[in-house]
Design an enzyme around this catalytic site. Structure first.
Site, PDB file in Angstrom:
ATOM      1  N   GLU A 134       0.847  -1.196  -0.182  1.00 48.72           N
ATOM      2  CA  GLU A 134       0.188   0.027   0.144  1.00 48.72           C
ATOM      3  C   GLU A 134       0.804   1.156  -0.087  1.00 48.72           C
ATOM      4  O   GLU A 134       1.711   1.254   0.766  1.00 48.72           O
ATOM      5  CB  GLU A 134      -0.758  -0.085   1.315  1.00 48.72           C
ATOM      6  N   ARG A 135       0.650   2.179  -0.974  1.00 46.52           N
ATOM      7  CA  ARG A 135       1.495   3.384  -0.990  1.00 46.52           C
ATOM      8  C   ARG A 135       2.924   2.718  -1.505  1.00 46.52           C
ATOM      9  O   ARG A 135       4.021   3.605  -0.887  1.00 46.52           O
ATOM     10  CB  ARG A 135       1.288   4.252   0.016  1.00 46.52           C
ATOM     11  N   LYS A 157      -3.654  -0.304  13.883  1.00 46.38           N
ATOM     12  CA  LYS A 157      -4.673   0.596  13.471  1.00 46.38           C
ATOM     13  C   LYS A 157      -6.051   0.047  13.841  1.00 46.38           C
ATOM     14  O   LYS A 157      -6.310  -0.888  13.253  1.00 46.38           O
ATOM     15  CB  LYS A 157      -4.135   0.831  11.961  1.00 46.38           C
ATOM     16  N   GLU A 176     -10.473   4.297   9.708  1.00 49.51           N
ATOM     17  CA  GLU A 176     -10.505   4.098   8.392  1.00 49.51           C
ATOM     18  C   GLU A 176     -11.243   2.748   8.013  1.00 49.51           C
ATOM     19  O   GLU A 176     -10.914   1.931   7.175  1.00 49.51           O
ATOM     20  CB  GLU A 176      -9.367   4.049   7.399  1.00 49.51           C
ATOM     21  N   LYS A 194       0.814  10.539  13.400  1.00 48.48           N
ATOM     22  CA  LYS A 194       1.535  11.183  12.234  1.00 48.48           C
ATOM     23  C   LYS A 194       1.853  12.708  12.558  1.00 48.48           C
ATOM     24  O   LYS A 194       1.549  13.294  13.151  1.00 48.48           O
ATOM     25  CB  LYS A 194       0.491  11.237  11.016  1.00 48.48           C
ATOM     26  N   ASP A 247      -2.730  14.068   7.028  1.00 51.10           N
ATOM     27  CA  ASP A 247      -2.161  12.917   6.638  1.00 51.10           C
ATOM     28  C   ASP A 247      -0.871  12.999   5.777  1.00 51.10           C
ATOM     29  O   ASP A 247      -1.260  13.155   4.400  1.00 51.10           O
ATOM     30  CB  ASP A 247      -3.379  12.220   5.917  1.00 51.10           C
ATOM     31  N   GLU A 253       5.146   9.544  13.891  1.00 51.11           N
ATOM     32  CA  GLU A 253       5.174   8.678  12.472  1.00 51.11           C
ATOM     33  C   GLU A 253       5.356   9.496  11.292  1.00 51.11           C
ATOM     34  O   GLU A 253       4.958  10.459  11.080  1.00 51.11           O
ATOM     35  CB  GLU A 253       3.820   7.752  12.296  1.00 51.11           C
ATOM     36  N   GLU A 284       3.931   9.374  -0.563  1.00 52.05           N
ATOM     37  CA  GLU A 284       2.504   9.025  -1.090  1.00 52.05           C
ATOM     38  C   GLU A 284       1.938  10.422  -1.582  1.00 52.05           C
ATOM     39  O   GLU A 284       1.337  10.501  -2.620  1.00 52.05           O
ATOM     40  CB  GLU A 284       1.602   8.556   0.137  1.00 52.05           C
TER      41      GLU A 284
END
Ligand code: GCV
Length: 705
Positions: free
Chosen positions: A155-156, A280, A284, A352, A357, A379, A385
């Site tokens: 992912e990404r 996580k 989401e 983050k 984001d 993070e 991304e």
């Protein structure tokens, strides 16, 4: 294809030192084409020894053997010198830190010795004098987060498939070439002080905790261990019900607690130094404690208790937001601050860098410093991304330095994000920092040769959060591009020639690259202007009805004929109040809000007067154009350094820069033409006109859906 007009271009660059340039040109024409080709696989570890070293080491372990071998392979000090490696406790040395003295290296642990060896070699290979020094890491845990899926996709990820996982019949088979690659990966990490890897995506598959997958984790851990890299796993919170046959995954249910305890026991029985879990949850669409009416603390503590007897930790992510709140940027703070003090001491809240984001620029997350009785870690995203993926040359150290050095004021002036997370201000039991990895199966690991610099920079900052981006770029360029073969050395001339014609311009390009990207993508506090879910090209118009509003750009830019920007002031969403004074008030007033965050915090009229005296609209236009011009400048810089780079890496970067330039033009045109519909003002006439058509760009992006 290299630049066909090279000779002309190169000659036209001559001003004062005709002789020197002629020599370069001669060497380039006759030897340049034979410059030792490099595919980038060796990263910043290309330098070989130039003499013999005698190593004395009292201990004996796989890690110490690597340390000795590294010294012998990379030694560039005096020929036949003696280096003593001593593992001996010293109170001034923290964790796996080390002391370098005239005689050699001392550390509390074998790993400390290995880190000391890499530091010593780095000094030699970058030409820095080797002084007597003690070096202690800023954080105890310095971990890469791999968003790798069991089927090998990432992912990404923009550098090919996973180095750990693949699909098909051989998915769980471990080959010799797998092990070699993991060993090279571990070595690269250790060389910059990274000591942990989370091997799978935070959008975790429950498969990862099955016996078969744990056996593969064991195989990976065995290769990573001698380099001091602990393995961690991302876990799916609903694993007990998904794979454990339980009716619920409620963290307070005794059967669920027992399931996790047994699972953790099983993991440690095969991977005794397992690091712990990354989670996580309730984020989401991922399952989490809130599905059972429980809090983040209930969920995190239950896992932490299972890990505690084995010394494991839980890194619990604070990346949470729901479509119901008026402002996504406020939500992590709202959910987590009330839980401060409730987390067990082996839980670290992973936050983050910014409140939304990983945007090209965000103010720091207000959670830093606000949770005073909880371990909090940053993070950072190494994979690009939102910053041009593996196409754009963007050096991220400047962004991370900006975040780490931001003053939260939480405990008075100087309460930087770095100090709020590294244990200097709050008594955290554990300190940590994470970087979302940019590695994959591409030969050069990262998809773009310059993206390697971001992996390197993350490791260096994790070790020393006070390092400057300038210093990191300097080291990386020297290690990655300095001439190594006799032929390259001849082409480069003296070290001052090389510095003047290669090091300095390339460093400047790197240091400007993130600001350039902000300029052509999202200047002045704009954020999330991306088309669709790819997060590459511009799409300020993108708002399909079926998509959640807080996943669409208009939610963030709020452009209309009266103005543009997200009102997060006290009369707007009030996100400013999550910042400690004096920041809250400073951000609240457009006159005192730093202009780089202006549209993050304010909705302002198009003719709002900026500090430059220009209107907001004009300022926006100039920023987009400046960004594009900066990329054109990078192309010139790179073309000019051709004689100093092997053809393989040169052409690769040259071609990426061409694509970056095209994309920067698209960004500029798309954003200016789109926002012009609202500003109803001309693009200042001294700015180059857009070359793309807005309707065409909109159509193309819609097709990409
Ligand atoms: C792993 C963003 C990314 C997602 C990512 C998520 C996260 O939304 O686009 O791909 O998921 O952040 O950090 O969890």
């Amino acid at each position: 294809m290299r630049n066909a007009g090279l000779n002309v271009l190169y000659l036209s660059g001559i001003n004062n030192n005709v002789m020197k340039v002629s020599v370069y040109l001669f060497l380039f024409v006759f030897t340049g084409l034979n410059l030792h080709a490099e595919d980038g696989h060796d990263l910043w570890l290309r330098n070989k020894s130039s003499g013999h070293v005698n190593v004395e080491c009292s201990g004996n372990s796989p890690t110490l053997s690597i340390a000795i071998q590294e010294l012998q392979q990379g030694w560039q000090g005096a020929d036949n010198a003696k280096v003593v490696l001593i593992v001996k406790k010293d109170k001034s040395i923290k964790y796996d830190g080390f002391k370098i003295s005239r005689d050699g290296i001392q550390a509390n642990t074998d790993l400390g010795i290995l880190y000391g060896v890499y530091e010593l070699l780095r000094h030699q290979q970058t030409g820095e004098s080797v002084e007597v020094m003690i070096s202690n890491p800023s954080y105890e845990v310095r971990v890469l987060n791999h968003w790798d899926n069991p089927d090998g996709t990432i992912e990404r990820g923009y550098a090919g498939h996973s180095i750990f996982w693949r699909k098909g019949d051989s998915s769980l088979v471990v080959t010799e070439s797998d092990k070699l690659l993991w060993q090279q990966y571990a070595r690269a990490n250790a060389s910059v002080g990274i000591n942990g890897s989370v091997l799978n995506n935070v959008n975790a598959s429950p498969l990862m905790l099955t016996k078969e997958y744990l056996e593969k984790v064991k195989a990976i851990a065995e290769v990573l261990r001698p380099y001091g890299i602990k393995t961690y796993l991302s876990v799916k919170f609903s694993s007990p019900s998904l794979t454990g046959g339980l009716k619920t995954s409620d963290p307070l249910d005794p059967e669920v607690i027992k399931w996790w305890k047994n699972k953790v026991k099983e993991i440690y029985s095969i991977i005794p130094d397992f690091g712990g879990f990354l989670v996580k949850a309730s984020s989401e669409g991922q399952p989490g404690p809130q599905d059972y009416g429980r809090s983040h603390a209930d969920g995190a503590n239950m896992l932490a208790d299972a890990l505690k007897p084995f010394g494991g930790i839980v890194m619990w992510r604070a990346f949470v937001y729901s479509p119901n709140d008026k402002d996504r940027a406020r939500q992590a703070y709202i959910e987590f601050v009330p839980l401060d003090g409730q987390f067990h001491d082996n839980v670290i809240i992973q936050v983050k860098n910014g409140p939304v984001d990983f945007q090209p620029r965000e103010p720091f997350s207000p959670l830093f410093g606000a949770m005073k009785k909880t371990s909090v870690m940053a993070e950072l995203q190494i994979t690009q991304e939102y910053l041009g993926q593996s196409v754009h040359l963007v050096f991220l150290a400047t962004m991370w330095e900006e975040c780490l050095q931001s003053d939260t004021y939480q405990e008075g002036t100087g309460s930087t994000v770095a100090r709020c997370t590294d244990g200097s201000i709050y008594p955290q039991k554990h300190t940590a920092i994470a970087g979302v990895a940019n590695t994959g199966l591409d030969t050069n690991w990262c998809g773009h040769h310059f993206a390697q610099a971001n992996w390197y920079a993350f490791g260096r900052l994790a070790w020393n959060n006070g390092l400057t981006s300038e210093k990191i770029a300097d080291e990386w360029i020297k290690l990655t591009f300095s001439p190594v073969t006799p032929q390259q050395k001849e082409t480069a001339g003296s070290s001052s020639d090389w510095a003047e014609h290669f090091l300095i311009p390339v460093k400047q390009m790197m240091l400007q690259s993130r600001e350039a990207a902000i300029n052509y993508m999202m200047p002045l506090g704009f954020h999330h202007l991306f088309a669709a879910n790819e997060h590459y090209g511009p799409g300020p118009w993108w708002a399909p009805k079926r998509v959640r509003q807080d996943w669409t750009p208009p939610y963030y830019h709020r452009a209309d004929t009266t103005g543009v920007g997200f009102d997060r002031t006290r009369s707007g969403s009030d996100a400013v109040s999550q910042y400690h004074e004096p920041l809250g008030s400073q951000f609240n007033d457009p006159q005192t809000c730093p202009e780089e965050y202006l549209l993050w915090f304010h909705h302002l009229p198009w003719d709002y007067k900026m500090k430059s005296g220009r209107t907001l609209w004009d300022e926006i236009c100039y920023h987009y154009d400046t960004g594009l011009q900066q990329v054109r400048g990078f192309q010139k810089t790179w073309d000019k350094v051709e004689p100093f780079v092997d053809p393989e890496r040169f052409t690769h970067v040259q071609s990426k820069l061409r694509s970056q330039c095209i994309n920067a033009q698209v960004w500029k045109d798309a954003c200016l033409l789109y926002f012009q519909q609202f500003s109803r003002k001309p693009i200042p006439y001294d700015i180059e006109r857009p070359v793309y058509d807005l309707d065409e760009m909109i159509k193309t992006d819609m097709r990409r859906l």
